[in-house]
Write a protein that holds these residues in place. Structure first.
Motif, PDB file in Angstrom:
ATOM      1  N   ALA A  94       0.833  -1.211   0.000  1.00 41.12           N
ATOM      2  CA  ALA A  94       0.000   0.000   0.000  1.00 41.12           C
ATOM      3  C   ALA A  94       0.864   1.257   0.000  1.00 41.12           C
ATOM      4  O   ALA A  94       0.543   2.247  -0.683  1.00 41.12           O
ATOM      5  CB  ALA A  94      -0.922  -0.017   1.217  1.00 41.12           C
ATOM      6  N   GLU A  95       1.979   1.220   0.743  1.00 41.35           N
ATOM      7  CA  GLU A  95       2.857   2.393   0.780  1.00 41.35           C
ATOM      8  C   GLU A  95       3.503   2.654  -0.591  1.00 41.35           C
ATOM      9  O   GLU A  95       3.716   3.798  -0.982  1.00 41.35           O
ATOM     10  CB  GLU A  95       3.922   2.215   1.870  1.00 41.35           C
ATOM     11  CG  GLU A  95       3.349   2.442   3.272  1.00 41.35           C
ATOM     12  CD  GLU A  95       4.255   1.930   4.388  1.00 41.35           C
ATOM     13  OE1 GLU A  95       4.004   2.311   5.548  1.00 41.35           O
ATOM     14  OE2 GLU A  95       5.192   1.122   4.120  1.00 41.35           O
ATOM     15  N   HIS A  96       3.799   1.574  -1.294  1.00 41.15           N
ATOM     16  CA  HIS A  96       4.321   1.753  -2.658  1.00 41.15           C
ATOM     17  C   HIS A  96       3.312   2.495  -3.532  1.00 41.15           C
ATOM     18  O   HIS A  96       3.675   3.375  -4.312  1.00 41.15           O
ATOM     19  CB  HIS A  96       4.657   0.397  -3.297  1.00 41.15           C
ATOM     20  CG  HIS A  96       6.013  -0.110  -2.933  1.00 41.15           C
ATOM     21  ND1 HIS A  96       6.242  -0.883  -1.821  1.00 41.15           N
ATOM     22  CD2 HIS A  96       7.216   0.071  -3.514  1.00 41.15           C
ATOM     23  CE1 HIS A  96       7.532  -1.166  -1.753  1.00 41.15           C
ATOM     24  NE2 HIS A  96       8.146  -0.601  -2.765  1.00 41.15           N
ATOM     25  N   LEU A  97       2.036   2.118  -3.389  1.00 43.33           N
ATOM     26  CA  LEU A  97       1.014   2.765  -4.220  1.00 43.33           C
ATOM     27  C   LEU A  97       0.877   4.243  -3.825  1.00 43.33           C
ATOM     28  O   LEU A  97       0.720   5.106  -4.696  1.00 43.33           O
ATOM     29  CB  LEU A  97      -0.339   2.055  -4.086  1.00 43.33           C
ATOM     30  CG  LEU A  97      -0.386   0.572  -4.502  1.00 43.33           C
ATOM     31  CD1 LEU A  97      -1.835   0.122  -4.704  1.00 43.33           C
ATOM     32  CD2 LEU A  97       0.413   0.284  -5.764  1.00 43.33           C
ATOM     33  N   ARG A  98       0.970   4.518  -2.519  1.00 48.37           N
ATOM     34  CA  ARG A  98       0.852   5.925  -2.084  1.00 48.37           C
ATOM     35  C   ARG A  98       2.036   6.748  -2.612  1.00 48.37           C
ATOM     36  O   ARG A  98       1.876   7.872  -3.061  1.00 48.37           O
ATOM     37  CB  ARG A  98       0.783   6.004  -0.553  1.00 48.37           C
ATOM     38  CG  ARG A  98      -0.630   5.682  -0.026  1.00 48.37           C
ATOM     39  CD  ARG A  98      -0.858   6.272   1.357  1.00 48.37           C
ATOM     40  NE  ARG A  98      -0.115   5.553   2.376  1.00 48.37           N
ATOM     41  CZ  ARG A  98      -0.518   4.394   2.923  1.00 48.37           C
ATOM     42  NH1 ARG A  98      -1.644   3.841   2.533  1.00 48.37           N
ATOM     43  NH2 ARG A  98       0.201   3.802   3.849  1.00 48.37           N
ATOM     44  N   LEU A  99       3.220   6.121  -2.559  1.00 49.24           N
ATOM     45  CA  LEU A  99       4.421   6.802  -3.068  1.00 49.24           C
ATOM     46  C   LEU A  99       4.271   7.077  -4.569  1.00 49.24           C
ATOM     47  O   LEU A  99       4.586   8.175  -5.051  1.00 49.24           O
ATOM     48  CB  LEU A  99       5.647   5.913  -2.809  1.00 49.24           C
ATOM     49  CG  LEU A  99       7.020   6.544  -3.009  1.00 49.24           C
ATOM     50  CD1 LEU A  99       7.222   7.711  -2.053  1.00 49.24           C
ATOM     51  CD2 LEU A  99       8.112   5.497  -2.790  1.00 49.24           C
ATOM     52  N   GLY A 100       3.777   6.068  -5.288  1.00 49.64           N
ATOM     53  CA  GLY A 100       3.547   6.227  -6.741  1.00 49.64           C
ATOM     54  C   GLY A 100       2.614   7.389  -7.011  1.00 49.64           C
ATOM     55  O   GLY A 100       2.848   8.196  -7.927  1.00 49.64           O
ATOM     56  N   ALA A 101       1.555   7.484  -6.200  1.00 52.81           N
ATOM     57  CA  ALA A 101       0.567   8.558  -6.391  1.00 52.81           C
ATOM     58  C   ALA A 101       1.211   9.924  -6.166  1.00 52.81           C
ATOM     59  O   ALA A 101       0.916  10.893  -6.867  1.00 52.81           O
ATOM     60  CB  ALA A 101      -0.602   8.356  -5.431  1.00 52.81           C
ATOM     61  N   ARG A 102       2.111   9.989  -5.175  1.00 48.43           N
ATOM     62  CA  ARG A 102       2.724  11.269  -4.852  1.00 48.43           C
ATOM     63  C   ARG A 102       3.735  11.694  -5.927  1.00 48.43           C
ATOM     64  O   ARG A 102       3.887  12.862  -6.235  1.00 48.43           O
ATOM     65  CB  ARG A 102       3.417  11.172  -3.481  1.00 48.43           C
ATOM     66  CG  ARG A 102       3.598  12.533  -2.875  1.00 48.43           C
ATOM     67  CD  ARG A 102       4.007  12.539  -1.418  1.00 48.43           C
ATOM     68  NE  ARG A 102       3.369  11.554  -0.578  1.00 48.43           N
ATOM     69  CZ  ARG A 102       3.994  10.885   0.385  1.00 48.43           C
ATOM     70  NH1 ARG A 102       5.267  11.076   0.603  1.00 48.43           N
ATOM     71  NH2 ARG A 102       3.343  10.023   1.142  1.00 48.43           N
ATOM     72  N   LEU A 103       4.433  10.700  -6.513  1.00 46.65           N
ATOM     73  CA  LEU A 103       5.532  11.035  -7.420  1.00 46.65           C
ATOM     74  C   LEU A 103       5.108  11.206  -8.873  1.00 46.65           C
ATOM     75  O   LEU A 103       5.858  11.749  -9.677  1.00 46.65           O
ATOM     76  CB  LEU A 103       6.615   9.934  -7.348  1.00 46.65           C
ATOM     77  CG  LEU A 103       7.350   9.792  -6.015  1.00 46.65           C
ATOM     78  CD1 LEU A 103       8.350   8.652  -6.080  1.00 46.65           C
ATOM     79  CD2 LEU A 103       8.063  11.097  -5.661  1.00 46.65           C
ATOM     80  N   ASN A 104       3.917  10.687  -9.227  1.00 44.35           N
ATOM     81  CA  ASN A 104       3.560  10.655 -10.646  1.00 44.35           C
ATOM     82  C   ASN A 104       2.279  11.441 -10.934  1.00 44.35           C
ATOM     83  O   ASN A 104       1.208  11.078 -10.446  1.00 44.35           O
ATOM     84  CB  ASN A 104       3.373   9.199 -11.098  1.00 44.35           C
ATOM     85  CG  ASN A 104       4.669   8.429 -10.981  1.00 44.35           C
ATOM     86  OD1 ASN A 104       5.608   8.678 -11.722  1.00 44.35           O
ATOM     87  ND2 ASN A 104       4.736   7.518 -10.017  1.00 44.35           N
ATOM     88  N   PRO A 105       2.385  12.483 -11.767  1.00 44.81           N
ATOM     89  CA  PRO A 105       1.232  13.355 -12.003  1.00 44.81           C
ATOM     90  C   PRO A 105       0.053  12.648 -12.673  1.00 44.81           C
ATOM     91  O   PRO A 105      -1.085  13.069 -12.499  1.00 44.81           O
ATOM     92  CB  PRO A 105       1.808  14.455 -12.919  1.00 44.81           C
ATOM     93  CG  PRO A 105       3.137  13.979 -13.384  1.00 44.81           C
ATOM     94  CD  PRO A 105       3.617  12.956 -12.417  1.00 44.81           C
TER      95      PRO A 105
END
Ligand SMILES: Nc1ncnc2c1ncn2[C@@H]1O[C@H](COP(=O)(O)OP(=O)(O)OP(=O)(O)O)[C@@H](O)[C@H]1O
Length: 296
Positions: A94-105
């Motif tokens: 889940a943290e990977h997905l949150r990180l992805g959301a933060r880093l990718n427009p």
């Protein structure tokens, strides 16, 4: 159609040794490109040059019309999943997905969650506890959810079991149709690429041996079988890629744009695997010839 990747006399050295040289290719948008070659051929080097992780030692490369990793905006248009499935062992799924959301427009959160659920990955599990194949699937999910215009995958299916491999490639195909992005993926396994690729690059010994649309390649390469013949006696437009001889018979794999009229030949079509192996064989044969010439 615009080019996703153009390379002009591109080369990369490590120390004094060339890992890639004289690479000139032009890949139009909208393809699933298979990059195939044996270990150490230079596949990862080419993909890293495209992703901007390496700089050329010679020549030039543009990706989506710009220098690789030239700007944050360009980085956002390219997804890159490296060979060693880069995930953070200490972070949960889940943290990977949150990180992805933060880093990718352009992050597609719904698609990422749906894919994770379909794969049976538990959101609360740390990536370090996943199997190699599950880690690869997580890395691929991050690459897909970024919604890139070009997705670069270095050996994406190497750690997957045969069923997961088929499902992944199927899912990738469906995603390219739905979201219209281009893919460049490397593999040793032509059988995997055969299923999904419509553009092929064969790389052997740091050089591109052949590159083009699969349909064109299959239409212009043929196997000729007939009475033993010296390859020099074939017509000028028939380029010999590989040759095998027995005492009485010759088998050639040739490339030609024209028809084959000689009634002495039985002409048969090639599979993609035949074609790739012929180019690998050609390289080995060229080496043998050079070695012989040096010894003379
Ligand atoms: N960091 C490095 N330092 C020195 N040499 C390197 C480095 N990375 C790659 N090479 C060399 O460059 C050549 C091409 O390597 P590359 O990883 O691009 O091949 P590959 O086709 O991706 O191989 P594989 O299928 O085994 O992953 C090899 O001879 C390799 O040993």
């Amino acid at each position: 159609m615009n080019a996703v990747l153009q390379a002009q006399a591109l080369g990369r050295k490590y120390g004094r040794r060339w890992a890639l040289r004289e690479c000139t290719i032009d890949i139009p948008a909208g393809h699933v490109v298979g990059l195939v070659g044996p270990n150490g051929a230079g596949k990862t080097t080419l993909l890293k040059l495209a992703g901007g992780q390496l700089h050329p030692s010679a020549g030039g490369i543009t990706v989506l019309g710009d220098r690789p990793a030239a700007t944050p905006a360009q980085l956002a248009r390219i997804g890159f999943v490296a060979q060693d499935t880069p995930v953070y062992p200490g972070l949960t799924v889940a943290e990977h997905l949150r990180l992805g959301a933060r880093l990718n427009p352009r992050w597609d959160a719904a698609a990422a969650r749906e894919r994770v659920a379909r794969l049976g990955l538990v959101p609360a599990h740390r990536a370090g506890r996943l199997s190699g194949g599950q880690r690869a699937q997580l890395a691929l999910t991050l690459g897909l959810a970024k919604r890139p215009e070009l997705l670069i995958l270095d050996e994406p299916v190497a750690s997957l079991d045969p069923l997961a491999r088929r499902e992944f490639l199927q899912g990738l195909m469906e995603a390219t149709v739905e979201h219209e992005f281009s893919v460049v993926l490397s593999s040793h396994l032509v059988s995997d690429l055969e299923r999904v690729c419509d553009f092929l690059i064969v790389l052997v010994d740091s050089r591109v041996q052949v590159a083009g649309e699969v349909d064109d390649l299959l239409a212009t390469h043929h196997r000729l079988t007939g009475p033993r013949r010296d390859p020099d006696r074939l017509p000028a437009g028939q380029h010999v890629i590989s040759a095998r001889h027995t005492e009485r018979q010759s088998t050639f794999i040739i490339r030609t744009d024209g028809p084959i009229h000689d009634p002495a030949w039985t002409v048969s079509r090639l599979s993609l695997e035949d074609l790739v192996l012929a180019y690998m064989d050609k390289r080995t044969a060229d080496h043998r010839r050079v070695a012989l010439e040096v010894r003379r």
